[in-house]
Design a protein around this motif. Structure first.
Motif, PDB file in Angstrom:
ATOM      1  N   SER A 119      30.020  44.194  47.391  1.00  0.00           N
ATOM      2  CA  SER A 119      30.933  44.365  47.991  1.00  0.00           C
ATOM      3  C   SER A 119      31.677  45.968  46.986  1.00  0.00           C
ATOM      4  O   SER A 119      32.550  45.642  46.243  1.00  0.00           O
ATOM      5  CB  SER A 119      32.248  43.601  47.912  1.00  0.00           C
ATOM      6  OG  SER A 119      33.517  44.147  48.530  1.00  0.00           O
ATOM      7  N   PHE A 120      31.079  47.147  47.027  1.00  0.00           N
ATOM      8  CA  PHE A 120      31.170  47.951  46.309  1.00  0.00           C
ATOM      9  C   PHE A 120      32.675  48.541  46.297  1.00  0.00           C
ATOM     10  O   PHE A 120      33.039  48.814  45.029  1.00  0.00           O
ATOM     11  CB  PHE A 120      30.053  49.095  46.574  1.00  0.00           C
ATOM     12  CG  PHE A 120      30.293  50.389  45.720  1.00  0.00           C
ATOM     13  CD1 PHE A 120      29.676  50.618  44.276  1.00  0.00           C
ATOM     14  CD2 PHE A 120      31.108  51.732  46.068  1.00  0.00           C
ATOM     15  CE1 PHE A 120      29.786  51.486  43.482  1.00  0.00           C
ATOM     16  CE2 PHE A 120      31.222  52.600  45.497  1.00  0.00           C
ATOM     17  CZ  PHE A 120      30.747  52.698  44.103  1.00  0.00           C
ATOM     18  N   ARG A 125      37.663  49.098  43.275  1.00  0.00           N
ATOM     19  CA  ARG A 125      39.258  48.840  43.076  1.00  0.00           C
ATOM     20  C   ARG A 125      39.508  47.663  42.035  1.00  0.00           C
ATOM     21  O   ARG A 125      40.356  47.813  41.342  1.00  0.00           O
ATOM     22  CB  ARG A 125      39.553  48.203  44.422  1.00  0.00           C
ATOM     23  CG  ARG A 125      39.709  49.203  45.707  1.00  0.00           C
ATOM     24  CD  ARG A 125      40.180  48.834  46.954  1.00  0.00           C
ATOM     25  NE  ARG A 125      39.783  47.736  47.293  1.00  0.00           N
ATOM     26  CZ  ARG A 125      38.810  47.708  48.283  1.00  0.00           C
ATOM     27  NH1 ARG A 125      38.387  48.777  48.928  1.00  0.00           N
ATOM     28  NH2 ARG A 125      38.408  46.508  48.870  1.00  0.00           N
ATOM     29  N   GLY A 126      38.573  46.888  41.839  1.00  0.00           N
ATOM     30  CA  GLY A 126      39.033  45.758  40.940  1.00  0.00           C
ATOM     31  C   GLY A 126      38.807  46.376  39.486  1.00  0.00           C
ATOM     32  O   GLY A 126      39.635  45.880  38.683  1.00  0.00           O
ATOM     33  N   ALA A 329      34.425  41.861  40.355  1.00  0.00           N
ATOM     34  CA  ALA A 329      35.526  41.419  41.131  1.00  0.00           C
ATOM     35  C   ALA A 329      34.924  40.997  42.411  1.00  0.00           C
ATOM     36  O   ALA A 329      35.630  40.298  43.299  1.00  0.00           O
ATOM     37  CB  ALA A 329      36.563  42.228  41.423  1.00  0.00           C
ATOM     38  N   ALA A 330      33.720  40.772  42.720  1.00  0.00           N
ATOM     39  CA  ALA A 330      32.957  40.425  43.973  1.00  0.00           C
ATOM     40  C   ALA A 330      33.599  38.906  44.683  1.00  0.00           C
ATOM     41  O   ALA A 330      34.001  38.664  45.596  1.00  0.00           O
ATOM     42  CB  ALA A 330      31.457  40.612  43.853  1.00  0.00           C
ATOM     43  N   PHE A 331      33.172  38.124  43.507  1.00  0.00           N
ATOM     44  CA  PHE A 331      33.740  36.950  43.797  1.00  0.00           C
ATOM     45  C   PHE A 331      35.134  36.335  43.741  1.00  0.00           C
ATOM     46  O   PHE A 331      35.602  35.232  43.683  1.00  0.00           O
ATOM     47  CB  PHE A 331      32.842  35.589  43.367  1.00  0.00           C
ATOM     48  CG  PHE A 331      31.674  35.537  43.835  1.00  0.00           C
ATOM     49  CD1 PHE A 331      31.035  34.347  44.490  1.00  0.00           C
ATOM     50  CD2 PHE A 331      30.457  36.585  43.569  1.00  0.00           C
ATOM     51  CE1 PHE A 331      30.148  34.256  45.319  1.00  0.00           C
ATOM     52  CE2 PHE A 331      29.119  36.308  44.025  1.00  0.00           C
ATOM     53  CZ  PHE A 331      28.994  35.338  44.996  1.00  0.00           C
ATOM     54  N   LEU A 416      39.902  39.429  32.629  1.00  0.00           N
ATOM     55  CA  LEU A 416      39.275  40.351  33.315  1.00  0.00           C
ATOM     56  C   LEU A 416      39.640  40.514  34.812  1.00  0.00           C
ATOM     57  O   LEU A 416      38.587  40.533  35.652  1.00  0.00           O
ATOM     58  CB  LEU A 416      37.763  40.372  33.221  1.00  0.00           C
ATOM     59  CG  LEU A 416      37.066  40.590  31.700  1.00  0.00           C
ATOM     60  CD1 LEU A 416      35.636  40.574  31.712  1.00  0.00           C
ATOM     61  CD2 LEU A 416      37.621  42.228  31.227  1.00  0.00           C
ATOM     62  N   ALA A 417      40.785  40.332  35.069  1.00  0.00           N
ATOM     63  CA  ALA A 417      41.175  40.322  36.409  1.00  0.00           C
ATOM     64  C   ALA A 417      42.700  40.988  36.545  1.00  0.00           C
ATOM     65  O   ALA A 417      43.517  40.384  35.479  1.00  0.00           O
ATOM     66  CB  ALA A 417      41.261  39.073  37.143  1.00  0.00           C
ATOM     67  N   PRO A 418      43.000  41.715  37.372  1.00  0.00           N
ATOM     68  CA  PRO A 418      44.451  42.293  37.445  1.00  0.00           C
ATOM     69  C   PRO A 418      45.456  41.373  37.949  1.00  0.00           C
ATOM     70  O   PRO A 418      46.344  41.712  39.080  1.00  0.00           O
ATOM     71  CB  PRO A 418      44.095  43.433  38.443  1.00  0.00           C
ATOM     72  CG  PRO A 418      43.178  42.977  39.078  1.00  0.00           C
ATOM     73  CD  PRO A 418      42.064  42.281  38.707  1.00  0.00           C
ATOM     74  N   VAL A 419      45.657  40.188  37.339  1.00  0.00           N
ATOM     75  CA  VAL A 419      46.401  39.245  38.180  1.00  0.00           C
ATOM     76  C   VAL A 419      47.322  38.759  36.792  1.00  0.00           C
ATOM     77  O   VAL A 419      47.467  39.180  35.691  1.00  0.00           O
ATOM     78  CB  VAL A 419      45.630  37.944  38.602  1.00  0.00           C
ATOM     79  CG1 VAL A 419      45.243  38.348  40.003  1.00  0.00           C
ATOM     80  CG2 VAL A 419      44.566  37.519  37.813  1.00  0.00           C
ATOM     81  N   ILE A 420      47.918  37.629  36.999  1.00  0.00           N
ATOM     82  CA  ILE A 420      49.221  36.917  36.228  1.00  0.00           C
ATOM     83  C   ILE A 420      49.049  37.138  34.806  1.00  0.00           C
ATOM     84  O   ILE A 420      49.787  37.643  33.909  1.00  0.00           O
ATOM     85  CB  ILE A 420      49.438  35.706  36.665  1.00  0.00           C
ATOM     86  CG1 ILE A 420      49.722  35.538  38.188  1.00  0.00           C
ATOM     87  CG2 ILE A 420      50.756  35.009  36.054  1.00  0.00           C
ATOM     88  CD1 ILE A 420      49.828  34.162  38.731  1.00  0.00           C
ATOM     89  N   LEU A 421      48.135  36.481  34.161  1.00  0.00           N
ATOM     90  CA  LEU A 421      47.883  36.161  32.915  1.00  0.00           C
ATOM     91  C   LEU A 421      47.339  37.405  31.998  1.00  0.00           C
ATOM     92  O   LEU A 421      47.187  37.232  30.863  1.00  0.00           O
ATOM     93  CB  LEU A 421      47.015  34.953  32.596  1.00  0.00           C
ATOM     94  CG  LEU A 421      47.831  33.863  33.113  1.00  0.00           C
ATOM     95  CD1 LEU A 421      47.032  32.451  32.591  1.00  0.00           C
ATOM     96  CD2 LEU A 421      49.146  33.395  32.770  1.00  0.00           C
TER      97      LEU A 421
END
Length: 454
Positions: A119-120, A125-126, A329-331, A416-421
């Protein structure tokens, strides 16, 4: 010796205003930069939490959610970062001149995973979102230090605690979940697990070990009220992960304070080893006893996720692409999870950050990132601070890193995710400080003294 008055020439008198104007311009710039970085940090915290009005009470129904506000907050950080780089280009370059080798390895595997991504668009974006949401916390931490940075986190936690309580009372049809999660509180968050995770880490950031010194202030009363509201939100969210994270965080906070009192480095290292050994033995017994009771109370198994059936279907995928994974960030995408996981319910998350990282950037990238975080945690455990404020902040950093490391075994997207923590982890990792960092106030004072007429 003459006591007669001394006189200066007209040229000397005319030069004085020019000399005085320099620190005034410097103070204005410093005030503007601090306001800019503070606004960027608050904006980053608001964007990563995703708090907003009108999220559906039952997310399984795929009710439409307008992403415009979240995208606007994310994209608005780009020109603000550019403005700071324009204001202080040399300082910005010095912050990122020395990057740890393990981070370079993780970055390399993340970028290479884009080429094999299933999911390129989502991967690009991720990785862009993670990069953008990393800059502001690092810039503020590098420039003003850990104590000032954690004060921002505390202020945001106080705001979020009261805002979620008021929102739940005012708009229960949005704040209280329905469907399979009926009765669980999610407040301004999209899901009740998000509220639980944020409240757990925010509680540790606001908590201070020991009684307050001096006279009782209104700010302390406000913080205590926010702490009670945060605990209440954890309870009503019914998030088992949040309960475990709070328990680990408080234990780590107390243990770190005890280790700070040991000044001898060899004795402190032995104490750290003994503490970890004792914690491991206690955790083994607790996992089979107390943990099982807690899990049963939440209707889950010993993994606290209740999603081992998801792991059974995802682990073979790791073996198929162990080196570079399926794309950054695919999964984290619901459509990808639906493609590879077949259950009686919609599996939208791996419910394990380490498994998610192995699927996204490969096993070597996941190992490099985990080793980097554990290395920083170990360095924090053996370090000491002289100042009381620094010791308190130091202990909070240890607690936050530890609870995120453990919580990642039960929830996805914690690293390694643009979320809460993510901002909390970024400011807690003891990144090496550049040589010219943290001198802004000293430079300002030196300039003022230099410009003061003698």
């Amino acid at each position: 010796m003459s006591y007669s008055p001394s006189y200066v020439s007209d040229e000397g008198i005319r030069l004085r205003p020019l000399a005085r104007s320099r620190p005034r311009r410097g103070i204005k710039k410093e005030t503007f930069v601090r306001g800019l970085l503070t606004g960027m940090l608050y904006l980053t915290l608001l964007r990563t939490t995703g708090m907003w009005y009108g999220y559906p009470s039952n997310f399984i129904e795929d009710a439409p959610v307008d992403p415009f506000a979240q995208k606007l907050m994310l994209y608005s950080l780009i020109p603000l970062i550019g403005l700071y780089i324009w204001l202080e280009p040399n300082r910005f370059v010095s912050y990122f001149r020395r990057i740890p080798v393990l981070l370079i390895v993780v970055s390399a595997f993340s970028i290479i995973s884009l080429g094999v991504s299933i999911s390129f668009g989502a991967s690009v974006r991720g990785i862009a979102a993670v990069a953008i949401l990393t800059v502001a916390p690092l810039l503020y931490r590098f420039r003003y230090g850990s104590v000032a940075t954690f004060q921002i986190l505390i202020n945001f936690g106080i705001f979020a605690a009261f805002a979620n309580i008021l929102y739940t009372v005012a708009f229960p049809r949005y704040a209280i979940m329905s469907g399979s999660y009926a009765g669980m509180i999610k407040g301004l968050f999209y899901h009740k697990n998000g509220l639980g995770q944020f409240c757990a880490v925010s509680f540790i950031a606001m908590l201070s070990v020991g009684m307050p010194k001096g006279r009782l202030r209104y700010s302390q009363l406000l913080r205590w009220a926010a702490l009670l509201c945060t605990l209440l939100l954890i309870v009503v969210s019914k998030s088992s992960t949040a309960v475990v994270m709070v328990a680990i965080g408080i234990s780590a906070l107390i243990g770190s304070h005890m280790m700070q009192s040991v000044r001898n480095s060899l004795a402190r290292s032995f104490f750290v080893f003994f503490f970890c050994l004792l914690l491991g033995v206690a955790a083994s017994f607790a996992y089979l006893g107390v943990a099982e009771m807690i899990a049963d109370a939440f209707g889950k198994d010993l993994t606290f996720s209740g999603r081992t059936n998801i792991w059974d279907q995802l682990l073979p995928l790791v073996y198929d692409r162990p080196i570079f994974g399926y794309g950054f960030a695919a999964f984290r995408q619901p459509e990808v999870m639906e493609q590879y996981v077949e259950l009686t319910f919609d599996a939208r998350s791996t419910h394990n950050t380490y498994l998610e990282l192995a699927l996204n950037i490969g096993v070597p990238g996941m190992i490099a990132w985990t080793v980097f975080v554990l290395q920083r945690l170990g360095g924090r455990l053996t370090a000491t601070q002289r100042s009381g404020d620094l010791r308190d902040t130091h202990s909070k950093e240890v607690a936050i890193i530890l609870l995120i490391v453990v919580g990642s075994m039960m929830e996805a997207g914690m690293m390694l995710a643009p979320v809460i923590l993510w901002p909390y982890l970024v400011v807690s990792l003891p990144v090496s400080k550049p040589k010219n960092t943290g001198r802004s106030m000293r430079d300002l004072i030196a300039d003022s003294r230099h410009a003061t007429p003698k």
